[in-house]
Design a protein around this motif. Structure first.
Motif, PDB file in Angstrom:
ATOM      1  N   GLY A  63       0.793  -1.219   0.000  1.00  0.00           N
ATOM      2  CA  GLY A  63       0.000   0.000   0.000  1.00  0.00           C
ATOM      3  C   GLY A  63       0.825   1.268   0.000  1.00  0.00           C
ATOM      4  O   GLY A  63       0.313   2.344  -0.259  1.00  0.00           O
ATOM      5  N   ALA A  64       2.121   1.174   0.312  1.00  0.00           N
ATOM      6  CA  ALA A  64       2.993   2.351   0.323  1.00  0.00           C
ATOM      7  C   ALA A  64       4.436   1.873   0.196  1.00  0.00           C
ATOM      8  O   ALA A  64       4.780   0.766   0.621  1.00  0.00           O
ATOM      9  N   TYR A  65       5.242   2.719  -0.407  1.00  0.00           N
ATOM     10  CA  TYR A  65       6.688   2.468  -0.452  1.00  0.00           C
ATOM     11  C   TYR A  65       7.330   3.460   0.498  1.00  0.00           C
ATOM     12  O   TYR A  65       7.174   4.675   0.340  1.00  0.00           O
ATOM     13  N   VAL A  66       8.051   2.957   1.492  1.00  0.00           N
ATOM     14  CA  VAL A  66       8.575   3.802   2.569  1.00  0.00           C
ATOM     15  C   VAL A  66      10.076   4.006   2.424  1.00  0.00           C
ATOM     16  O   VAL A  66      10.826   3.046   2.186  1.00  0.00           O
ATOM     17  N   VAL A  67      10.501   5.264   2.562  1.00  0.00           N
ATOM     18  CA  VAL A  67      11.922   5.592   2.665  1.00  0.00           C
ATOM     19  C   VAL A  67      12.126   6.229   4.035  1.00  0.00           C
ATOM     20  O   VAL A  67      11.549   7.286   4.333  1.00  0.00           O
ATOM     21  N   LEU A  68      12.910   5.593   4.856  1.00  0.00           N
ATOM     22  CA  LEU A  68      13.107   6.055   6.224  1.00  0.00           C
ATOM     23  C   LEU A  68      13.877   7.372   6.267  1.00  0.00           C
ATOM     24  O   LEU A  68      14.575   7.738   5.302  1.00  0.00           O
ATOM     25  N   ARG A  69      13.740   8.068   7.373  1.00  0.00           N
ATOM     26  CA  ARG A  69      14.425   9.353   7.520  1.00  0.00           C
ATOM     27  C   ARG A  69      15.933   9.185   7.317  1.00  0.00           C
ATOM     28  O   ARG A  69      16.554   8.259   7.829  1.00  0.00           O
TER      29      ARG A  69
END
Length: 250
Positions: free
Chosen positions: A217-223
């Motif tokens: 549902g989402a592609y996440v790039v961490l801080r």
């Protein structure tokens, strides 16, 4: 008794002058001709010189060690046919703007020729000077602090789009104006929050991984992370938002 007398003829002054001139002319003929200047000799120190002709000929453009160029103006774009890197840094030249496309690297104090290579002849559109050759293959360093930067090519290369924080606390919208011309292939999240990317402009949508059928549902790039986006996500982002925790992704 017969006495033979030999008549001696003294040389006339005019004859001596003629002989002297002949010897002088022969010496002049064997003097070496003045050598042409060696290629690239006109490139100043601490300078990257780009030339519109082969072997350092034609028009010349000079760039200092701090003079990186993500693109050239219309009068120079695609004009470079040879180059001299007269700096202590590595020079990287690119076919595309924004350090994109095919690239060539030039060692410090070396020159390079492009006129005989159809991939680079008349196609070079950007360059940068870097401390090591490895830096030629990335472009993440362009991203400002506290921004999300997306790039149209892997490893931070190609056209960069800088996304600024929005003020809408309800949606936490950090950008939903993506198009095919800025479809991200790599990302650097230089903010203090995580970023969630979506395939639809309204912060919705899903992806299905063809390898295992899993739905995302989402592609996440961490801080703080930078990454080249893999399939099936690459080039499909249309919106993103910042969140404090990944569970907050839509």
């Amino acid at each position: 008794m017969i006495i033979s007398r030999v008549k001696r003829t003294l040389p006339r002054p005019g004859h001596l002058l003629t002989v002297g001139l002949a010897l002088l002319c022969s010496l002049l003929f064997v003097l070496p001709a003045k050598a042409d200047p060696a290629p690239f000799d006109d490139c100043p120190s601490d300078t990257l010189c780009l030339y519109s002709g082969s072997d350092g000929s034609g028009d010349r453009r000079d760039f200092t060690e701090s003079g990186n160029a993500e693109s050239y103006d219309a009068t120079w774009d695609g004009k470079t046919l040879s180059a001299k890197n007269n700096t202590k840094l590595w020079a990287c030249v690119y076919v595309g703007t924004g350090y994109g496309g095919l690239l060539q690297t030039i060692k410090p104090a070396n020159s390079d020729e492009y006129s005989t290579d159809s991939r680079f002849a008349g196609t070079i559109s950007s360059h940068k000077l870097v401390p090591s050759r490895a830096h030629c293959f990335t472009g993440y360093e362009r991203c400002p602090d506290n921004r999300v930067c997306t790039f149209t090519e892997p490893n931070g290369r190609g056209t960069m789009t800088v996304h600024r924080p929005a003020t809408d606390t309800a949606t936490k919208n950090y950008g939903n104006s993506y198009g095919s011309d800025v479809a991200p292939v790599s990302v650097w999240n230089r903010t203090r929050k995580h970023v969630c990317f979506y395939p639809e402009p309204d912060f919705t949508g899903t992806w299905t991984d063809p390898a295992d059928g899993q739905v995302y549902g989402a592609y996440v790039v961490l801080r703080g992370d930078s990454t080249t986006v893999p399939a099936p996500f690459a080039g499909t982002f249309r919106s993103h938002e910042l969140v404090n925790g990944t569970s907050e992704c839509q």
